[in-house]
Write a protein that holds these residues in place. Sequence first.
Motif, short mmCIF file in Angstrom:
data_model
loop_
_atom_site.label_atom_id
_atom_site.label_comp_id
_atom_site.label_asym_id
_atom_site.label_seq_id
_atom_site.Cartn_x
_atom_site.Cartn_y
_atom_site.Cartn_z
N SER A 1 0.94 -1.20 -0.22
CA SER A 1 0.22 0.02 -0.04
C SER A 1 0.73 1.42 -0.21
O SER A 1 -0.08 2.27 -0.50
N VAL A 2 1.99 1.04 0.19
CA VAL A 2 2.94 2.22 0.20
C VAL A 2 4.01 2.81 -0.36
O VAL A 2 4.25 3.79 -0.72
N LYS A 3 4.29 1.30 -1.31
CA LYS A 3 5.47 1.01 -2.10
C LYS A 3 5.48 2.12 -3.39
O LYS A 3 3.63 2.23 -3.68
N GLY A 4 6.59 2.63 -3.96
CA GLY A 4 6.32 4.40 -4.73
C GLY A 4 6.38 5.80 -3.98
O GLY A 4 6.26 6.39 -4.60
N ARG A 5 5.73 5.33 -2.45
CA ARG A 5 5.50 6.83 -1.97
C ARG A 5 6.10 7.26 -1.18
O ARG A 5 6.64 7.92 -0.61
N PHE A 6 6.86 6.16 0.15
CA PHE A 6 7.02 5.89 1.73
C PHE A 6 8.32 5.17 0.93
O PHE A 6 8.85 4.38 0.06
N THR A 7 9.81 6.15 1.69
CA THR A 7 10.77 5.28 1.57
C THR A 7 11.59 5.19 3.13
O THR A 7 11.49 6.85 3.24
N ILE A 8 11.91 4.45 2.90
CA ILE A 8 12.55 4.23 4.88
C ILE A 8 14.20 4.26 4.19
O ILE A 8 15.10 3.66 3.23
N PHE A 9 15.03 5.38 4.93
CA PHE A 9 16.52 5.42 4.97
C PHE A 9 16.46 5.40 6.29
O PHE A 9 16.64 5.58 7.46
N ARG A 10 17.76 5.11 6.53
CA ARG A 10 18.90 4.32 7.72
C ARG A 10 19.90 6.09 7.96
O ARG A 10 21.47 6.14 6.79
N LEU A 11 19.83 6.79 8.22
CA LEU A 11 21.01 8.03 8.55
C LEU A 11 22.16 7.52 9.13
O LEU A 11 23.50 7.77 8.58
N ASN A 12 22.13 7.15 9.73
CA ASN A 12 23.34 5.50 10.37
C ASN A 12 22.85 4.41 11.15
O ASN A 12 21.48 4.21 10.82
N ALA A 13 23.81 4.04 11.84
CA ALA A 13 23.18 2.22 12.13
C ALA A 13 22.47 2.81 13.08
O ALA A 13 21.24 1.38 13.18
N ASN A 14 21.83 3.42 13.92
CA ASN A 14 20.56 3.39 14.76
C ASN A 14 20.07 4.23 14.78
O ASN A 14 19.03 4.98 15.90
N THR A 15 19.38 5.26 13.33
CA THR A 15 18.50 5.97 13.12
C THR A 15 18.13 5.53 11.54
O THR A 15 18.85 4.63 11.10
N VAL A 16 16.57 5.77 12.08
CA VAL A 16 15.79 5.95 11.02
C VAL A 16 14.81 7.01 10.32
O VAL A 16 13.95 7.05 11.44
N SER A 17 14.36 7.24 9.32
CA SER A 17 13.50 7.81 8.63
C SER A 17 12.82 7.62 7.79
O SER A 17 12.98 6.23 7.03
N LEU A 18 11.21 7.84 7.68
CA LEU A 18 11.08 7.18 6.98
C LEU A 18 9.60 8.87 5.89
O LEU A 18 9.42 9.69 6.90
N GLN A 19 10.43 8.87 4.39
CA GLN A 19 10.04 9.73 3.24
C GLN A 19 8.78 9.26 3.52
O GLN A 19 8.71 8.65 2.57
N MET A 20 7.60 10.54 3.11
CA MET A 20 6.04 9.75 3.28
C MET A 20 5.87 10.82 2.13
O MET A 20 5.69 12.53 3.00
N ASN A 21 5.37 10.27 0.48
CA ASN A 21 4.96 11.40 0.07
C ASN A 21 3.84 10.84 -0.79
O ASN A 21 3.22 9.65 -0.66
N SER A 22 2.91 12.13 -1.38
CA SER A 22 1.42 11.64 -1.48
C SER A 22 0.96 11.39 -0.94
O SER A 22 -0.01 9.79 -1.22
N LEU A 23 0.76 11.64 0.25
CA LEU A 23 -0.55 10.28 1.58
C LEU A 23 -1.88 10.79 1.07
O LEU A 23 -2.52 11.58 0.86
#
Length: 120
Positions: free
Chosen positions: A62-84
């Motif tokens: 349901s989120v493929k192509g809209r959300f991107t998960i990425f690690r800033l470092n080994a212990n930090t993760v972010s989730l960029q959510m577009n086209s919500l």
Amino acid sequence: QVQVVESGGGLVQPGGSLRLSCAASGSIFSTDAMGWYRQAPGKERELVATSSTGANTNYADSVKGRFTIFRLNANTVSLQMNSLKPDDTAVYYCNSRGWDFSRNRNFEVWGQGTLVTVSS
């Protein structure tokens, strides 16, 4: 003891964007995987996206192509959510799994959750 702290979330209009972040901290540990799950009112908690060792990622259909998960470092993760979409409205929870060297055992921890509301 390992813990995670989430940030981000809030109210956004349909089609808008938000970024969630999560940082793990605490005792001496290594993180094997971090990810995001969500729970909408009246529904079960579901996987949104995960990032594991080797930069492997996994997304809900349901989120493929809209959300991107990425690690800033080994212990930090972010989730960029577009086209919500309004259907993305839920409490989003950060999850972290790995090895706690101070306790010599695996760990899995959850954040307290952050509310994302998509509405006009």
